[in-house]
Design a protein around this motif. Structure first.
Motif, mmCIF file in Angstrom:
data_model
loop_
_atom_site.group_PDB
_atom_site.id
_atom_site.type_symbol
_atom_site.label_atom_id
_atom_site.label_comp_id
_atom_site.label_asym_id
_atom_site.label_seq_id
_atom_site.Cartn_x
_atom_site.Cartn_y
_atom_site.Cartn_z
ATOM 1 N N THR A 184 14.919 -2.007 23.531
ATOM 2 C CA THR A 184 14.869 -0.843 22.431
ATOM 3 C C THR A 184 13.483 -0.657 21.846
ATOM 4 N N VAL A 185 12.977 0.538 21.649
ATOM 5 C CA VAL A 185 11.864 0.951 21.119
ATOM 6 C C VAL A 185 11.918 2.086 20.290
ATOM 7 N N SER A 186 10.909 2.351 19.170
ATOM 8 C CA SER A 186 11.244 3.274 18.290
ATOM 9 C C SER A 186 9.837 4.194 18.432
ATOM 10 N N LEU A 187 10.025 5.541 18.174
ATOM 11 C CA LEU A 187 8.907 6.299 18.300
ATOM 12 C C LEU A 187 8.370 6.950 16.970
ATOM 13 N N PRO A 188 7.669 6.943 16.293
ATOM 14 C CA PRO A 188 7.360 7.544 15.066
ATOM 15 C C PRO A 188 7.196 8.953 15.014
ATOM 16 N N PRO A 189 7.505 9.619 13.900
ATOM 17 C CA PRO A 189 7.471 11.109 13.942
ATOM 18 C C PRO A 189 6.091 12.016 14.312
ATOM 19 N N GLY A 190 6.354 12.970 14.623
ATOM 20 C CA GLY A 190 4.955 13.636 15.247
ATOM 21 C C GLY A 190 4.354 13.400 16.207
ATOM 22 N N GLY A 191 5.285 13.261 17.471
ATOM 23 C CA GLY A 191 4.846 13.094 18.852
ATOM 24 C C GLY A 191 4.164 14.217 19.415
ATOM 25 N N THR A 192 3.337 14.172 20.431
ATOM 26 C CA THR A 192 2.727 15.144 21.196
ATOM 27 C C THR A 192 3.312 14.988 22.688
ATOM 28 N N GLU A 193 3.620 16.028 23.418
ATOM 29 C CA GLU A 193 3.809 15.880 24.892
ATOM 30 C C GLU A 193 2.918 15.418 25.792
ATOM 31 N N GLU A 194 3.376 14.299 26.578
ATOM 32 C CA GLU A 194 2.433 13.996 27.676
ATOM 33 C C GLU A 194 2.885 14.255 28.966
ATOM 34 N N THR A 195 2.515 14.292 30.210
ATOM 35 C CA THR A 195 2.803 14.472 31.477
ATOM 36 C C THR A 195 3.930 13.148 31.792
ATOM 37 N N ILE A 196 4.943 13.541 32.332
ATOM 38 C CA ILE A 196 6.094 12.888 32.940
ATOM 39 C C ILE A 196 6.452 13.284 34.197
ATOM 40 N N TRP A 197 7.151 12.316 34.940
ATOM 41 C CA TRP A 197 7.439 12.559 36.413
ATOM 42 C C TRP A 197 9.052 11.966 36.471
ATOM 43 N N GLY A 198 9.987 13.013 36.754
ATOM 44 C CA GLY A 198 11.286 12.722 37.161
ATOM 45 C C GLY A 198 12.193 13.497 36.208
ATOM 46 N N SER A 199 13.305 12.953 36.184
ATOM 47 C CA SER A 199 14.495 13.355 35.330
ATOM 48 C C SER A 199 15.545 12.660 35.104
ATOM 49 N N GLY A 200 15.243 11.044 35.177
ATOM 50 C CA GLY A 200 16.321 10.144 35.072
ATOM 51 C C GLY A 200 16.770 9.676 36.222
ATOM 52 N N PRO A 201 16.172 9.081 36.990
ATOM 53 C CA PRO A 201 14.891 7.927 36.438
ATOM 54 C C PRO A 201 13.835 8.665 36.342
ATOM 55 N N TYR A 202 12.843 7.962 35.262
ATOM 56 C CA TYR A 202 11.440 8.447 35.434
ATOM 57 C C TYR A 202 10.338 7.446 35.846
ATOM 58 N N SER A 203 9.386 7.926 36.332
ATOM 59 C CA SER A 203 8.466 7.054 36.933
ATOM 60 C C SER A 203 7.907 6.062 35.805
ATOM 61 N N SER A 204 7.733 4.747 36.070
ATOM 62 C CA SER A 204 7.182 3.918 35.299
ATOM 63 C C SER A 204 6.122 4.147 34.410
ATOM 64 N N ASP A 205 5.185 5.140 34.869
ATOM 65 C CA ASP A 205 3.987 5.505 34.356
ATOM 66 C C ASP A 205 4.059 6.695 33.540
ATOM 67 N N SER A 206 5.248 7.185 33.328
ATOM 68 C CA SER A 206 5.627 8.210 32.453
ATOM 69 C C SER A 206 5.616 7.763 30.928
ATOM 70 N N PRO A 207 5.092 8.161 30.201
ATOM 71 C CA PRO A 207 5.150 7.910 28.728
ATOM 72 C C PRO A 207 6.670 7.936 28.283
ATOM 73 N N ILE A 208 6.883 6.827 27.495
ATOM 74 C CA ILE A 208 8.482 6.888 27.155
ATOM 75 C C ILE A 208 8.912 7.780 26.151
ATOM 76 N N GLY A 209 8.093 8.353 25.179
ATOM 77 C CA GLY A 209 8.391 9.275 24.211
ATOM 78 C C GLY A 209 8.810 10.469 24.705
#
Length: 260
Positions: A184-209
């Motif tokens: 379980t991880v926590s993301l702080p408010p005010g995030g910015t979008e990063e490139t991700i791959w997949g729709s669940g599952p997501y590739s392991s190099d996809s930023p979790i936030g």
């Protein structure tokens, strides 16, 4: 008091003294006597006694790897130097104890001082930060940790072990998880979008936030807590647009994670 009574009292006192000597040892630090109850859990052990051939400012948590759950006290003399540490509040075992104590605001390099710390099992993530003029580094999985306590063994921050705070660039690869492992991880408010791959599952190099926003678990504005499970390799990753985030497709077999 008659002679017979004196002899009886003397025997009792000697017996108590003998029992005390078999269960505790008396040591002195800065002229103040300290009772140390062996190496039992719950009793402070002097770090300088446990690792006698190491300079106080060079000690790391990994030097106490066989003492998970035990409490230690360490006296650091004036004139310390800034050495490498990883984590905030909870530090990797290979972090320098003295520098971590300065980072936590407990002592200074110039004056030194006494600190109390506890050896713990490892964690999947250690968040770096800059505090009190000291910068710690963000790191993934490490097999041993340590935290600082007060002189009674209480954690300085009660909730310090409850969650991992990660940044919006952290991906599952960085956490070094095993297949089936959850965190379980926590993301702080005010995030910015990063490139991700997949729709669940997501590739392991996809930023979790960003993946968590795409999955509808949290928002960029508010951040929040999510739980992921590392699932090992997945055969393909299908892109999609959800909750205002577009993920990319990837047609190859690599490691992946899902949200729980």
């Amino acid at each position: 008091m008659n002679k017979l009574l004196r002899i009886g009292v003397g025997v009792i006192m000697l017996s108590l003294l003998f029992l005390g000597c078999t269960s505790a040892s008396l040591s002195f630090s800065h002229g103040i006597p300290e009772i140390q109850l062996g190496y039992d859990h719950g009793a402070f052990i002097e770090a300088l006694n446990y690792v006698p051939d190491v300079e106080p400012w060079l000690m790391s948590g990994d030097m106490f790897s066989e003492r998970v759950g035990d409490l230690f006290t360490l006296d650091l003399p004036p004139g310390g130097s800034d050495l490498a540490i990883w984590g905030t509040g909870v530090y990797t075992g290979d972090s320098n104890v003295g520098t971590a104590a300065v980072h936590s605001g407990l002592i200074t390099f110039e004056e030194g001082g006494r600190v109390y710390f506890k050896i713990l099992e490892g964690r999947s993530y250690y968040r770096g930060s800059t505090q009190k003029g000291v910068t710690s580094i963000t790191y993934g999985s490490w097999p041993l940790s340590f935290v600082f306590t007060d002189k009674k063994g209480n954690l300085l921050e009660e909730d310090i072990l409850e969650e991992y705070v990660i940044d919006w660039q952290t991906n599952a690869d960085f956490l070094n998880l095993f297949a089936g492992e959850e965190v379980t991880v926590s993301l702080p408010p005010g995030g910015t979008e990063e490139t991700i791959w997949g729709s669940g599952p997501y590739s392991s190099d996809s930023p979790i936030g960003t993946a968590a926003v795409h999955a509808g678990k949290i928002s960029f504005e508010g951040g929040g807590e999510v739980t992921i499970q590392f699932i090992g390799e997945a055969p393909r990753f299908n892109g999609s647009t959800k909750h205002g985030v577009t993920s990319e497709s990837f047609n190859d077999q690599i490691e992946a994670y899902i949200f729980l």
